[in-house]
Design a protein around this motif. Structure first.
Motif, PDB file in Angstrom:
ATOM      1  N   VAL A 100      -9.284   5.520   5.604  1.00 36.44           N
ATOM      2  CA  VAL A 100      -9.389   4.715   6.822  1.00 36.44           C
ATOM      3  C   VAL A 100     -10.715   3.962   6.924  1.00 36.44           C
ATOM      4  O   VAL A 100     -10.717   2.762   7.233  1.00 36.44           O
ATOM      5  N   ALA A 143       1.059   6.498   7.573  1.00 37.05           N
ATOM      6  CA  ALA A 143       0.388   5.326   7.001  1.00 37.05           C
ATOM      7  C   ALA A 143       0.201   4.245   8.065  1.00 37.05           C
ATOM      8  O   ALA A 143      -0.846   3.589   8.125  1.00 37.05           O
ATOM      9  N   LEU A 203     -10.632   0.967   4.579  1.00 39.12           N
ATOM     10  CA  LEU A 203      -9.663  -0.017   5.051  1.00 39.12           C
ATOM     11  C   LEU A 203     -10.196  -0.749   6.270  1.00 39.12           C
ATOM     12  O   LEU A 203      -9.993  -1.961   6.423  1.00 39.12           O
ATOM     13  N   LEU A 214      -1.259  -4.901   7.051  1.00 40.48           N
ATOM     14  CA  LEU A 214      -1.108  -3.973   5.930  1.00 40.48           C
ATOM     15  C   LEU A 214       0.375  -3.770   5.641  1.00 40.48           C
ATOM     16  O   LEU A 214       1.157  -3.465   6.556  1.00 40.48           O
ATOM     17  N   ARG A 258      -2.700   5.163  10.201  1.00 33.58           N
ATOM     18  CA  ARG A 258      -3.976   4.851   9.537  1.00 33.58           C
ATOM     19  C   ARG A 258      -4.281   3.352   9.609  1.00 33.58           C
ATOM     20  O   ARG A 258      -5.444   2.965   9.781  1.00 33.58           O
ATOM     21  N   ALA A 259      -3.260   2.526   9.461  1.00 33.62           N
ATOM     22  CA  ALA A 259      -3.463   1.083   9.577  1.00 33.62           C
ATOM     23  C   ALA A 259      -3.990   0.738  10.968  1.00 33.62           C
ATOM     24  O   ALA A 259      -4.915  -0.075  11.118  1.00 33.62           O
ATOM     25  N   THR A 296       0.853  -1.187   0.000  1.00 31.55           N
ATOM     26  CA  THR A 296       0.000   0.000   0.000  1.00 31.55           C
ATOM     27  C   THR A 296       0.892   1.240   0.000  1.00 31.55           C
ATOM     28  O   THR A 296       1.817   1.335   0.814  1.00 31.55           O
ATOM     29  N   THR A 316      -2.525   3.646   1.577  1.00 30.71           N
ATOM     30  CA  THR A 316      -2.641   4.063   2.980  1.00 30.71           C
ATOM     31  C   THR A 316      -2.164   5.503   3.101  1.00 30.71           C
ATOM     32  O   THR A 316      -1.699   5.934   4.147  1.00 30.71           O
TER      33      THR A 316
END
Length: 214
Positions: A82, A152, A85, A101, A155-156, A61, A76
């Motif tokens: 978000v 990123a 995902l 991720l 966000r994961a 990603t 991401t």
């Protein structure tokens, strides 16, 4: 290692895996153009979980726009992704497996025809299979790239993913920094092995800070 060992459960930081065979990250180029998981993505990853993988890792990603390596790649790179995902992570969990991720920046292998931006890398040395000469990342650019990995990873975590993986191989940005074939810098990010490792280690530290100790 015996076959029996592969089939035994494994616990990592409180996450219990039912065995030790996982689905590796594999590029599909089947996400939406803006990086959101598509209907195809949802079906693809949930089916892998139903098939018995102990962990399902996403394809690479991209952590920012300049690092996008493939058309229709999963992303991401922005907060707006978000919720989508999170749905993907939950669907895969409901199908039987935790989802990890993979975080990625293509560096000099990213084409301007895909990113809409000039190619970048540790030094202005083109990839052997490409004609584009990358712009050398300034030190501030390097710091921004490190922050992009950290954001990123955040966000994961916000999407509920219990694992992240840093893509550190096969010609992409982390590897481009530690390889003397693509890194001819003379500052603290080039030269000696410890200097060439500075960027990937800063990325790892930024990701660890963002995801927390669990």
């Amino acid at each position: 290692m015996s076959v029996a060992t592969f089939t035994e459960p494994l616990e990592i930081r409180g996450l219990r895996l039912r065995h030790r065979i996982v689905m590796s990250a594999m590029t599909t180029s089947r996400a939406e153009p803006d990086g959101k998981p598509s209907t195809w993505s949802q079906a693809h990853y949930t089916e892998r979980a139903r098939g018995g993988a102990a962990v399902v890792f996403t394809e690479a990603t991209y952590v920012n726009q300049e690092g996008k390596g493939f058309p229709d790649q999963l992303g991401t790179h922005e907060d707006a992704l978000v919720p989508a995902l999170a749905r993907l992570v939950q669907d895969v969990r409901d199908a039987g497996a935790p989802m990890g991720l993979q975080l990625f920046h293509a560096g000099r292998t990213a084409l301007s025809s895909i990113t809409g931006m000039p190619s970048v890398g540790p030094s202005p040395i083109p990839h052997p299979t490409e004609d584009e000469v990358p712009r050398e990342l300034s030190k501030e650019d390097v710091r921004r790239a490190v922050r992009a990995y950290g954001e990123a990873a955040r966000r994961a975590r916000e999407a509920g993913a219990p694992l992240v993986e840093i893509h550190g191989a096969t010609w992409y940005l982390c590897q481009q920094f530690f390889s003397p074939a693509s890194n001819h810098r003379t500052d603290e990010y080039g030269g000696t092995l410890s200097n060439r490792m500075r960027f990937p280690l800063e990325v790892a530290q930024a990701v660890r800070r963002a995801v927390g100790e669990d």
